[in-house]
Design an enzyme around this catalytic site. Structure first.
Site, short mmCIF file in Angstrom:
data_model
loop_
_atom_site.label_atom_id
_atom_site.label_comp_id
_atom_site.label_asym_id
_atom_site.label_seq_id
_atom_site.Cartn_x
_atom_site.Cartn_y
_atom_site.Cartn_z
N LEU A 410 0.95 -1.01 -0.10
CA LEU A 410 -0.11 -0.10 0.13
C LEU A 410 1.03 1.39 -0.04
CD1 LEU A 410 -2.51 -0.93 2.67
CD2 LEU A 410 -2.87 -0.94 0.18
N ASP A 411 0.51 2.36 -0.71
CA ASP A 411 1.33 3.74 -0.74
C ASP A 411 1.45 3.90 0.72
OD1 ASP A 411 1.29 3.77 -3.39
OD2 ASP A 411 -0.38 5.06 -3.64
N MET A 412 2.63 4.69 1.11
CA MET A 412 2.63 5.27 2.46
C MET A 412 1.49 5.85 3.04
SD MET A 412 5.78 7.99 3.68
CE MET A 412 6.01 8.15 5.23
N THR A 414 -1.44 5.67 2.15
CA THR A 414 -2.81 4.79 2.41
C THR A 414 -2.78 3.95 3.66
OG1 THR A 414 -2.76 4.94 -0.24
CG2 THR A 414 -4.21 2.99 1.02
#
Length: 563
Positions: A410-412, A414
């Site tokens: 997951l993106d940082m 998110t």
């Protein structure tokens, strides 16, 4: 009134309204990830009002839906004059209405369009060579000779094919005659018959040989003429390349940038120590370096900066009318790195461990897998400057496990559900599920704007932006397929809450599909890359359905959104 009577500073604009209630920023803006300072928002609003009302020039921004329209990045720089006045400078990137300079805006660092610029004369030489190359390429002896060579080669191949077919028939006839001679003749008659057949075979071979030589001479004569023109064209191309490189280097040397310590560097010197020592096209023409250069040149103290897009969005990039955006990396990062040296600048938020003190909850764990609820701001895996991550935390939690193995990320920014494998066997099973897309994922997001439909599908291929990483582009030519289904849960106060179901797992896929004008055209709330940064990105991985690696039973994990 007193302020207006002081020393005139070109392009310096005082605010139209009182700013006494505004606190000045303590540090200068970190230009690659920021929230606009209130004074920047005010200055941007005044500049946008000016764009709507000015009559000095005309530029098609595509605001009326014209597909030929071209949007433009503008910037504002809050500055303090030597006398203590607070105002702002305005700039645009590149050219505006085909001009490099306009009233109200700071000038370019170097104006290559100026009449006295060496660029015109030297560029004219290059254009003259271009014309000569074009003349040699199109409707010229070179083009005619190319066609002639193709025609000759085609005719030769046709004649050779016919001759070879005739030789095959002759060979069959000779074989039959040879067999008859061997069965019917003897002595001198047989020897004479076989000798005649052998000579016919040699004659056929010689005919092929002479045909090849004849056509080789014909083709070579034309090729020789073609080579003469080709060499002339290649010589012109090499001459153009030399002139272009010389002019480019000379231009880059004219672009000279100051910093607050009065240190000056050219584009050549700035990019010399980077991974790409040749400055990219358009370097130094963006709004940010123009603004800072003008400020330093006129002894103005930079306080804060912001850049916004005005007009229709480009086809590939995500740029929304009136929205603020960070400076680009490939062109501006090296330049601004020099220009901001010696200034107190906000810390890079992307190098700060936002979730260092935030607990990462364990949703489920057994001998095969561990499922966590990653808080926003925590990396999935260690980064270049930040080691704290979901992976490193699990590594400490399971020191004797074969894993943890990273299955997806997951993106940082998110938050939400992440699953890790603790064994090689579990890792193999989960990897297969993600590769075959048998995993079901549901995200919840809040976007800016009210959805006009209840559900839909987005199919926009994506690739990384090589000039502005980590941003992603929509690219129908080189992008990889990216698919997202969506469903609107509710709309209120100009925002929509959505369920997002990604069918592929491209970098920033959900963020791009929501923000891009060919997608939902509604960026996620708090998206600092594709929308407007706030306290956090409103994207949460809420549900994940997988098959347990060992028991093969379907497992559903769900963590409600924190927003």
């Amino acid at each position: 009134m007193a302020s207006h009577m002081r020393h005139y500073i070109p392009s310096f604009t005082l605010f139209n309204t009182s700013i006494e209630s505004y606190a000045l920023p303590e540090k200068f803006t970190f230009p690659f990830f920021y929230q606009p300072h209130p004074l920047c928002e005010l200055a941007a609003k005044e500049l946008q009002d000016y764009l709507l009302t000015q009559t000095d020039w005309c530029h098609n921004f595509g605001l009326e839906g014209d597909p030929e329209g071209v949007g433009k990045m503008f910037g504002v720089l809050i500055v303090q004059s030597p006398q203590g006045d607070i105002g702002y400078l305005s700039a645009f990137s590149g050219k505006l209405a085909d001009q490099s300079q306009h009233k109200h805006f700071v000038p370019p660092v170097f104006d290559l369009l100026a009449e006295e610029s060496f660029f015109h004369a030297e560029n004219a030489k290059i254009m003259s060579i271009n014309d000569q190359i074009d003349a040699l390429t199109q409707d010229s002896p070179l083009s005619t000779l190319t066609d002639k060579i193709q025609q000759l080669e085609s005719t030769y191949q046709s004649e050779e094919r016919c001759l070879r077919e005739k030789m095959v028939a002759n060979r069959a006839t000779r074989k039959s005659l040879r067999q008859q001679a061997l069965s019917c003749l003897s002595g001198a008659e047989l020897e004479q018959a076989l000798d005649t057949l052998a000579k016919q075979s040699v004659a056929d071979k010689n005919a092929l040989k002479y045909l090849k030589l004849e056509w080789q001479d014909k083709i070579l004569a034309v090729r020789s003429k073609w080579q003469t023109f080709h060499n002339k064209r290649e010589k012109l191309k090499e001459q153009r390349k030399t002139l272009s490189n010389t002019l480019q280097h000379k231009l880059f040397e004219q672009y000279r940038f100051l910093n607050i310590c009065s240190q000056e560097k050219s584009l050549n010197a700035i990019f010399e120590g980077t991974n790409n020592p040749t400055p990219p096209a358009g370097a130094g023409e963006c709004a940010a370096p123009k603004l800072l250069q003008h400020a330093f040149k006129h002894k103005l103290k930079p306080l804060a900066m912001a850049e916004f897009w005005w007009g229709s969005s480009p086809v590939s990039e995500i740029r929304q009318h009136r929205k603020f955006y960070p400076s680009c990396h490939s062109k501006c990062q090296p330049i601004l790195g020099h220009m901001l040296k010696g200034m107190a600048v906000d810390d890079n938020p992307l190098e700060k461990a936002w979730a260092e003190n935030n607990v990462m909850d364990i949703v489920f764990e057994d001998d095969a897998i561990v499922v966590v609820n990653k808080p926003a701001g925590l990396l999935s895996v260690p980064g270049k400057t930040i080691q704290d991550s979901a992976f490193t935390r699990l590594k400490k939690r399971y020191p004797t496990a074969e894993g943890p193995f990273v299955i997806h990320r997951l993106d940082m920014a998110t938050s939400g559900i992440l699953v890790f494998a603790l064994t090689k066997r579990a890792n193999k099973s989960l990897q297969k599920q993600f590769i075959t897309r048998s995993v079901e994922k549901r995200y919840v997001a809040i976007v800016e704007g009210e959805a006009q439909q209840q559900s839909g599908q987005i199919r926009l291929p994506m690739r990384g932006d090589p000039e502005d990483r980590p941003r992603q582009l929509v690219c129908f030519e080189h992008g990889k397929p990216a698919e997202t289904d969506w469903e609107c849960i509710e709309t209120k106060q100009g925002q929509s809450r959505l369920y997002l179901y990604p069918k592929t797992g491209r970098t920033h896929q959900l963020r791009v599909h929501c923000a891009h004008h060919l997608g939902l055209n509604m960026p996620m709330l708090g998206d600092g890359l594709y929308g407007q940064r706030t306290d956090r990105l409103h994207l949460h991985a809420e549900r994940l359905i997988i098959e347990h690696p060992y028991t093969k039973k379907s497992m559903t994990f769900e963590v409600k959104s924190p927003f």
